[in-house]
Design a protein around this motif. Structure first.
Motif, PDB file in Angstrom:
ATOM      1  N   ALA A 188      -1.467  -4.506   2.320  1.00  0.00           N
ATOM      2  CA  ALA A 188      -0.334  -5.119   3.020  1.00  0.00           C
ATOM      3  C   ALA A 188       0.894  -5.121   2.128  1.00  0.00           C
ATOM      4  O   ALA A 188       1.999  -4.817   2.578  1.00  0.00           O
ATOM      5  CB  ALA A 188      -0.693  -6.542   3.458  1.00  0.00           C
ATOM      6  N   ASN A 189       0.717  -5.466   0.833  1.00  0.00           N
ATOM      7  CA  ASN A 189       1.847  -5.470  -0.092  1.00  0.00           C
ATOM      8  C   ASN A 189       2.414  -4.071  -0.259  1.00  0.00           C
ATOM      9  O   ASN A 189       3.623  -3.881  -0.340  1.00  0.00           O
ATOM     10  CB  ASN A 189       1.436  -6.043  -1.452  1.00  0.00           C
ATOM     11  N   SER A 190       1.536  -3.063  -0.311  1.00  0.00           N
ATOM     12  CA  SER A 190       1.968  -1.671  -0.433  1.00  0.00           C
ATOM     13  C   SER A 190       2.747  -1.251   0.806  1.00  0.00           C
ATOM     14  O   SER A 190       3.803  -0.621   0.693  1.00  0.00           O
ATOM     15  CB  SER A 190       0.738  -0.774  -0.620  1.00  0.00           C
ATOM     16  N   ASP A 191       2.243  -1.599   1.999  1.00  0.00           N
ATOM     17  CA  ASP A 191       2.936  -1.284   3.250  1.00  0.00           C
ATOM     18  C   ASP A 191       4.297  -1.980   3.302  1.00  0.00           C
ATOM     19  O   ASP A 191       5.292  -1.384   3.698  1.00  0.00           O
ATOM     20  CB  ASP A 191       2.103  -1.694   4.461  1.00  0.00           C
ATOM     21  N   ASP A 192       4.337  -3.261   2.888  1.00  0.00           N
ATOM     22  CA  ASP A 192       5.594  -4.005   2.882  1.00  0.00           C
ATOM     23  C   ASP A 192       6.606  -3.348   1.950  1.00  0.00           C
ATOM     24  O   ASP A 192       7.778  -3.237   2.290  1.00  0.00           O
ATOM     25  CB  ASP A 192       5.366  -5.462   2.455  1.00  0.00           C
ATOM     26  N   ALA A 193       6.147  -2.914   0.783  1.00  0.00           N
ATOM     27  CA  ALA A 193       7.040  -2.258  -0.177  1.00  0.00           C
ATOM     28  C   ALA A 193       7.570  -0.947   0.406  1.00  0.00           C
ATOM     29  O   ALA A 193       8.757  -0.622   0.250  1.00  0.00           O
ATOM     30  CB  ALA A 193       6.314  -2.012  -1.497  1.00  0.00           C
TER      31      ALA A 193
END
Length: 195
Positions: free
Chosen positions: A27-32
Motif C-alpha cells: 500500500a505504501n509503495s502504491d501510494d508513493a
C-alpha cells in the motif's frame, strides 16, 4: 506437548504478521507511485499545457445516469468530465503518460480531476493493469467521442479529485457537467469478446 500446542498458534501469528507487513508495504509503495504520478501530471492543471503536449479536447462533458443494460459496462451515476485525448501515445500503458486527461468545467475554467489509460484490444493479448488494478473491458468505443469500432480496455484514476466510489472507479458522483457548454449523457458501453 507444550510445543505441539503453541507452535501452530505461533506459526499462524507469524504468517498473519508477514501478510500485514506485506500489505502495508505494498500500500505504501502504491501510494508513493500514485503521489509521483500526481506530481508529474500536475503541470496539466493548466489545460493550455495539455494542448501544447497534444492532448486535444473532445468538448463534450460526459456523465451517466446509472442506467444498466445486460452485456454492457454499467457505470454508476456520476460524471467523468471533458476528455482531452492524446492520439500520439501508443503501446503498453505508461503510468506517466495517460492517453487521456479529464477536466471538470467549474466557474468558467477547467479543473483537472483525473487521468485515463486506454489500450486497444488488438494491441494486447492480456488484460492490462496498472497500480495493481485491472483495466475494465474490453468494450466498444464511447460514441460519439470515440468511434464504436475502437474496442479497448481502459482505467481511470481520480488523481486530483476525491471519489467516494474509489480512485479507480470510472465515474465520480462529485464531478458535475452542470456548468458544461456541451453536457453529454452517455449510455452504458457494450462489452466485447476479449482474448
Amino acid at each position: 506437548m507444550f510445543f505441539a500446542r503453541i507452535f501452530p498458534k505461533l506459526s499462524a501469528l507469524i504468517a498473519a504478521s508477514v501478510t500485514i507487513v506485506a500489505t502495508v508495504n505494498s500500500a505504501n509503495s502504491d501510494d508513493a507511485q500514485i503521489d509521483a504520478i500526481r506530481q508529474a501530471l500536475s503541470k496539466y492543471k493548466d489545460p493550455y499545457v495539455a494542448v501544447r503536449d497534444l492532448y486535444l479536447s473532445t468538448v463534450g462533458c460526459v456523465y451517466y445516469d446509472g442506467t444498466s443494460e445486460e452485456g454492457h459496462l454499467n457505470y454508476a451515476k456520476g460524471a467523468m468530465g471533458i476528455h482531452f485525448v492524446n492520439l500520439t501515445i501508443q503501446g503498453p500503458p505508461d503510468p506517466l503518460k495517460p492517453n487521456v486527461l479529464i477536466y471538470e468545467p467549474k466557474g468558467g475554467k477547467l479543473e483537472l480531476v483525473a487521468a485515463e489509460w486506454l489500450v486497444p484490444l488488438n494491441g494486447t493479448s492480456v488484460r492490462p493493469s496498472l497500480f495493481g488494478h485491472e483495466f475494465q473491458g474490453p468494450m466498444e468505443g464511447h460514441e460519439p467521442l470515440i468511434p464504436q469500432g475502437y474496442h479497448h480496455y481502459d482505467l481511470h484514476a481520480w488523481l486530483f479529485k476525491d471519489n467516494p466510489e474509489g480512485m479507480f472507479s470510472p465515474t465520480n458522483p462529485n464531478v458535475s457537467c452542470d456548468e458544461a457548454q456541451y453536457p453529454l449523457l452517455e449510455k452504458p458501453t457494450k462489452l466485447v469478446e476479449g482474448p
